[in-house]
Design an enzyme around this catalytic site. Structure first.
Site, PDB file in Angstrom:
ATOM      1  N   GLN A   7     -31.814  43.595  34.783  1.00  0.00           N
ATOM      2  CA  GLN A   7     -32.336  44.814  35.380  1.00  0.00           C
ATOM      3  C   GLN A   7     -33.623  45.257  34.679  1.00  0.00           C
ATOM      4  OE1 GLN A   7     -29.216  47.721  36.260  1.00  0.00           O
ATOM      5  NE2 GLN A   7     -27.694  46.101  36.022  1.00  0.00           N
ATOM      6  N   LYS A  23     -35.351  52.406  29.365  1.00  0.00           N
ATOM      7  CA  LYS A  23     -34.473  52.120  30.501  1.00  0.00           C
ATOM      8  C   LYS A  23     -34.474  53.337  31.414  1.00  0.00           C
ATOM      9  CE  LYS A  23     -31.323  48.707  28.524  1.00  0.00           C
ATOM     10  NZ  LYS A  23     -29.908  48.294  28.325  1.00  0.00           N
ATOM     11  N   GLU A  44     -27.034  49.346  34.904  1.00  0.00           N
ATOM     12  CA  GLU A  44     -27.184  49.792  33.524  1.00  0.00           C
ATOM     13  C   GLU A  44     -27.601  51.259  33.542  1.00  0.00           C
ATOM     14  OE1 GLU A  44     -29.568  47.391  31.004  1.00  0.00           O
ATOM     15  OE2 GLU A  44     -28.705  45.498  31.684  1.00  0.00           O
ATOM     16  N   ALA A 127     -35.255  53.372  23.223  1.00  0.00           N
ATOM     17  CA  ALA A 127     -34.591  52.766  22.069  1.00  0.00           C
ATOM     18  C   ALA A 127     -35.630  52.204  21.114  1.00  0.00           C
ATOM     19  CB  ALA A 127     -33.656  51.647  22.527  1.00  0.00           C
ATOM     20  N   ALA A 128     -35.492  52.557  19.842  1.00  0.00           N
ATOM     21  CA  ALA A 128     -36.425  52.067  18.830  1.00  0.00           C
ATOM     22  C   ALA A 128     -36.325  50.551  18.698  1.00  0.00           C
ATOM     23  CB  ALA A 128     -36.130  52.728  17.482  1.00  0.00           C
ATOM     24  N   PHE A 129     -37.466  49.912  18.511  1.00  0.00           N
ATOM     25  CA  PHE A 129     -37.483  48.471  18.315  1.00  0.00           C
ATOM     26  C   PHE A 129     -36.967  48.123  16.920  1.00  0.00           C
ATOM     27  CE2 PHE A 129     -40.541  46.085  21.339  1.00  0.00           C
ATOM     28  CZ  PHE A 129     -39.928  46.662  22.429  1.00  0.00           C
ATOM     29  N   LEU A 130     -36.271  46.994  16.816  1.00  0.00           N
ATOM     30  CA  LEU A 130     -35.905  46.449  15.521  1.00  0.00           C
ATOM     31  C   LEU A 130     -37.157  45.846  14.876  1.00  0.00           C
ATOM     32  CD1 LEU A 130     -32.567  44.697  16.485  1.00  0.00           C
ATOM     33  CD2 LEU A 130     -32.818  46.702  15.023  1.00  0.00           C
ATOM     34  N   ASP A 196     -19.298  44.386  29.006  1.00  0.00           N
ATOM     35  CA  ASP A 196     -20.447  43.469  29.072  1.00  0.00           C
ATOM     36  C   ASP A 196     -20.956  43.105  27.674  1.00  0.00           C
ATOM     37  OD1 ASP A 196     -22.487  41.995  30.346  1.00  0.00           O
ATOM     38  OD2 ASP A 196     -23.881  43.661  30.138  1.00  0.00           O
ATOM     39  N   ASP A 216     -27.713  46.854  23.415  1.00  0.00           N
ATOM     40  CA  ASP A 216     -27.525  46.736  24.862  1.00  0.00           C
ATOM     41  C   ASP A 216     -26.176  47.312  25.304  1.00  0.00           C
ATOM     42  OD1 ASP A 216     -28.197  46.160  27.413  1.00  0.00           O
ATOM     43  OD2 ASP A 216     -28.017  43.982  27.256  1.00  0.00           O
TER      44      ASP A 216
END
Length: 311
Positions: A7, A23, A44, A127-130, A196, A216
């Site tokens: 998605q 998202k 989602e 969402a913060a990036f790793l 999921d 996720d």
């Protein structure tokens, strides 16, 4: 647009060159997953990502990267600034005079499943990036208890009564805390109703002495009226989980993030988890079930995991 996945997800770049995964909202908070939908074709949900971050903190796992809800102007903050021509070409004005777009992805990226603003404002999770993979490499693992992702076939763990014993003798689950971390993740998913969890990631540098990253979580909180007990196959009233979640989620800009039935469902599922654990304690004894990870000592539960006959 972020490549991969079923998605639409967008990579948002800020003025300071920081990035986050966006998202967009696909369903209202009141919509439940249709009963005829398979888990792998479910939508989602942006609010599930937000709620998962708060639940992860309340449970003191600290394994979900920071997520916050935001209201985004689709015209000014996406369409007019994107350099992605494929994404830009999917913008249109709906018959209701709302700005819409659909992008490119495996499922639900079409005019019929377009994401529309009011008129150009849309909710979403950020969402913060790793850390970059060049700085912190990650390893992807297949979840031993992943589902079949097939309309008719069942997964091996659903039909083989000895499956758990085999997993316990297989690296990396035969030593350390990895198997316990998977159990934590399973309970985390059960509380959200998330089916999921096909893979998970860890930081490569620490080998098996690491933790699972809970990434996720968008397919959680789809059904508040159903408790998927197969996820669990592997409280006192004044400390209700729903009350802690409700208080924590009030700090998000998109509050209320979850409707009351989803909050109540977490209390119900927590009671089911505690009931299962109580049965295990009655059967195996407290020391055979509870891992003492505060003193660093090896308990009977740690030693017994290497025993094929132990459940």
């Amino acid at each position: 647009m972020k490549s991969g996945g079923t998605q639409l997800k967008l990579i948002m770049t800020f003025q300071n060159y920081g990035q986050a995964l966006f998202k967009p909202m696909k369903q209202t908070r009141e919509q439940e997953t249709p009963p005829d939908f398979f888990y792998f074709s479910d939508f989602e949900r942006h609010n599930a990502e937000i709620a998962a971050f708060h639940l992860d903190r309340i449970l003191d796992f600290r394994r979900v990267p920071p997520v916050a809800g935001r209201l985004v102007n689709m015209t000014r903050e996406i369409r007019d600034v994107t350099r992605d021509k494929k994404l830009w070409r999917t913008f249109f004005i709906s018959p209701a005079n709302n700005i819409c777009f659909y992008g490119e992805c495996s499922y639900y990226c079409s005019t019929e499943h377009a994401l529309c603003g009011k008129p150009d404002q849309i909710e979403g999770s950020l969402a913060a990036f790793l850390p970059d993979l060049a700085l912190a490499k990650r390893k992807t693992w297949r979840n031993p208890w992943r589902r079949s992702y097939h309309k008719r076939k069942k997964a091996e763990w659903e039909v083989d009564p000895d499956y758990c014993d085999v997993v316990k003798q297989t690296p990396p689950y035969d030593r350390g805390t990895r198997l316990l971390d998977v159990m934590d993740m399973t309970i985390f998913d059960f509380l959200m109703g998330n089916m999921d969890r096909h893979h998970y990631e860890t930081f490569e540098k620490f080998g098996n002495d690491t933790f699972i990253i809970h990434l996720d979580n968008g397919r959680g909180f789809g059904k508040h009226s159903h408790d998927e007990m197969s996820i669990l196959l592997l409280s006192k009233e004044e400390y209700r989980l729903s009350a802690l979640m409700e208080e924590s989620l009030l700090g998000d800009r998109l509050a209320p993030v979850l409707i009351r039935p989803h909050l109540d469902a977490m209390d119900r599922r927590l009671r089911l988890v505690l009931r299962v654990l109580a049965g295990c304690v009655d059967k195996e004894g407290y020391a055979g079930v509870v891992e003492d990870d505060l003193t660093g000592g090896l308990t009977a539960a740690t030693l017994a995991r290497s025993s094929p006959g132990h459940r």
